[in-house]
Design an enzyme around this catalytic site. Structure first.
Site, short mmCIF file in Angstrom:
data_model
loop_
_atom_site.label_atom_id
_atom_site.label_comp_id
_atom_site.label_asym_id
_atom_site.label_seq_id
_atom_site.Cartn_x
_atom_site.Cartn_y
_atom_site.Cartn_z
N HIS A 334 0.81 -1.21 0.00
CA HIS A 334 0.00 0.00 0.00
C HIS A 334 0.84 1.26 0.00
CE1 HIS A 334 -3.42 -2.63 1.02
NE2 HIS A 334 -4.17 -1.63 0.58
N GLY A 335 2.02 1.22 0.56
CA GLY A 335 2.82 2.43 0.59
C GLY A 335 4.22 2.19 1.10
#
Length: 502
Positions: A334-335
């Site tokens: 996700h990041g």
């Protein structure tokens, strides 16, 4: 190109109309060109990365189809082909998404040692949707390797599978056995089959519902969320807890809206995409939550990471380690930041704790004569699950791990219960009228979600069973609400979807 932009509102009808009337044999070429135009409207140069991923995985599938290893074949060539495909694709993903993250951590270590930091050699811009189409392409390689799928002979049809514009930049992450199989059959549909009023109407209704979720709910509550998170150190427990709950609604409506619009657009074109959300906040446990949230990613990680690691077949400790690895990878996907890793790890801890205490909880319910099949019990489970998920979302929304920890500390140590009645809530970016619009919109979302939860019917399926006047009244009402109460951003610019950054 954003779904909620004027550009797309012109692009999609034109693409659809031409798709319906051109010869069947070149439909896939038209959609392929449209998909690349859709992607290149953001950054033309980065389309080369998608093309590279496409060629590598297609050629890997071709080689896998030609080669069958035997016990006495020596070098496991097929495994080597899969390894090369993964190294190339994950190498591209890792460079563009995690280079800055890795360099920052290296410099942090060097700083602790008193050494000079490394300079950043060049600026890197994260290509939109790279995490999504990379995972989709890699699943094809694995499916062919496992002999679950025959290699696609037509490179351009495979390229359309990787780049199909409705779900290209934010999912659902499609499987080759679903979407690629439909692409292979798309030249068989005649005009009368393709121009099916019921299917097209259902797809447009889904798109309209997605726009409602995004522009009326998600972008409106985002004002409150941004107000509090951008200056969290000024607020007390009530505002911070409210913003955490509000972000839970925002990210659901934002991400689910993109998936809904994508599924609806694909349906108009005659394609069926997998469901990506199934009333996740009605889940009775975190495990159940992940069966309902971002289904395409959670099932991808299960099939291509958790199970290959051994799943739950290697004893309790090993299965828990496998589970934690899977959720840490989910967080990192996700990041490229530690607060995303902590978010993923926290969900792993939730699941392990739930598994470890399952037998104890069952005994406690039996001894206390708790009616576990009652509405009140299930409602309580859903409420606890929502609180746990909302708490984890703080790490997801925060700009850094330090901010997330500071936010949580202040939320737990600065009680201000009076904020519920002194008008403070109406000073968080949304005035009294805006809060009313959000409230009534959220009630409509709740009603649609209850229908989905109870009947397993999406809004288009529900409307199909209703009278024509009710369908048209509903559609007209949604149009009016979006037009009158939609949030169009500063200067009426379209607001970007949250998951575009992943």
């Amino acid at each position: 190109m954003l779904f909620n932009s004027f550009h797309f509102l012109v692009f999609f009808p034109v693409v659809t109309l031409i798709y319906f009337i051109i010869p069947r044999k070149i439909r896939y070429l038209w959609l392929l060109g449209a998909s690349y135009y859709f992607y290149m409207s953001w950054n033309a140069a980065y389309a080369l990365l998608m093309a590279c991923s496409t060629i590598v995985t297609w050629f890997s599938g071709y080689l896998l189809g030609k080669r069958q290893d035997t016990e006495d074949s020596g070098i496991p060539v097929r495994k080597l082909i899969v390894a090369v495909s993964f190294v190339v694709n994950l190498g591209i993903l890792g460079f563009f998404k995690y280079f800055d993250f890795a360099l920052g951590n290296i410099n942090a270590v060097l700083g602790r040692l008193g050494w000079e930091s490394l300079e950043k050699p060049f600026a890197i811009v994260l290509p939109v949707g790279i995490s999504f189409y990379t995972f989709q392409a890699l699943s094809y390689t694995v499916d062919v390797y496992r002999n679950d799928l025959k290699p696609e002979a037509n490179l351009l049809k495979y390229a359309l599978f990787v780049s199909f514009f409705p779900q290209l930049v934010a999912g659902p992450i499609e499987r080759s056995k679903n979407l690629l199989a439909q692409i292979q059959r798309m030249d068989q549909a005649r005009f009368r089959q393709l121009f099916d009023y019921g299917r097209i109407a259902g797809g447009l209704q889904l798109m309209l519902w997605g726009y409602f979720q995004k522009m009326v709910i998600a972008d409106r509550i985002a004002v409150l969320v941004n107000t509090v998170f951008d200056a969290w150190y000024f607020y007390g427990s009530v505002e911070l807890a409210l913003a955490a709950a509000a972000f839970s609604i925002q990210i659901y409506c934002d991400f689910a809206s993109y998936s809904t619009i994508a599924i609806g657009a694909a349906k108009v074109l005659g394609f069926t995409l997998m469901e990506n959300f199934d009333t996740p906040y009605f889940a009775c446990s975190i495990r159940d939550f992940w069966r309902r949230w971002h289904i395409s990613l959670s099932t991808w990680l299960k099939d291509y990471l958790y199970i290959p690691l051994g799943g739950n077949r290697c004893g309790r400790l090993r299965s828990q380690i496998n589970l934690m690895i899977t959720f840490l990878v989910s967080g990192l996907w996700h990041g490229a930041s530690w607060h995303f890793v902590v978010w993923g790890g926290l969900h792993g801890v939730y699941q392990i704790a739930g598994s470890q205490t399952r037998a104890l909880r069952k005994r406690l319910y039996e001894k206390s004569h708790t009616k576990t099949d009652s509405f009140s019990f299930r409602f309580g489970q859903s409420a606890v699950t929502f609180v746990l998920a909302a708490f984890a979302w703080i790490f997801f929304r925060a700009e850094s791990l330090t901010q997330a920890c500071g936010y949580i500390k202040r939320m737990l140590t600065k009680p201000n219960i009076w904020a519920l009645s002194d008008g403070t809530i109406n000073k968080l970016g949304l005035d009294h009228t805006e809060m009313h619009i959000f409230f009534w919109s959220a009630l409509l979302l709740l009603a649609v979600s209850i229908v989905k939860y109870k009947r397993q019917e999406t809004i288009d399926m529900f409307l199909e069973k209703q009278c024509a006047w009710f369908r048209w009244l509903t559609v007209a009402g949604l149009f009016a609400v979006i037009f009158l109460f939609g949030i169009y951003g500063p200067g009426y610019d379209a607001g970007q979807f949250i998951y575009f950054q992943f």
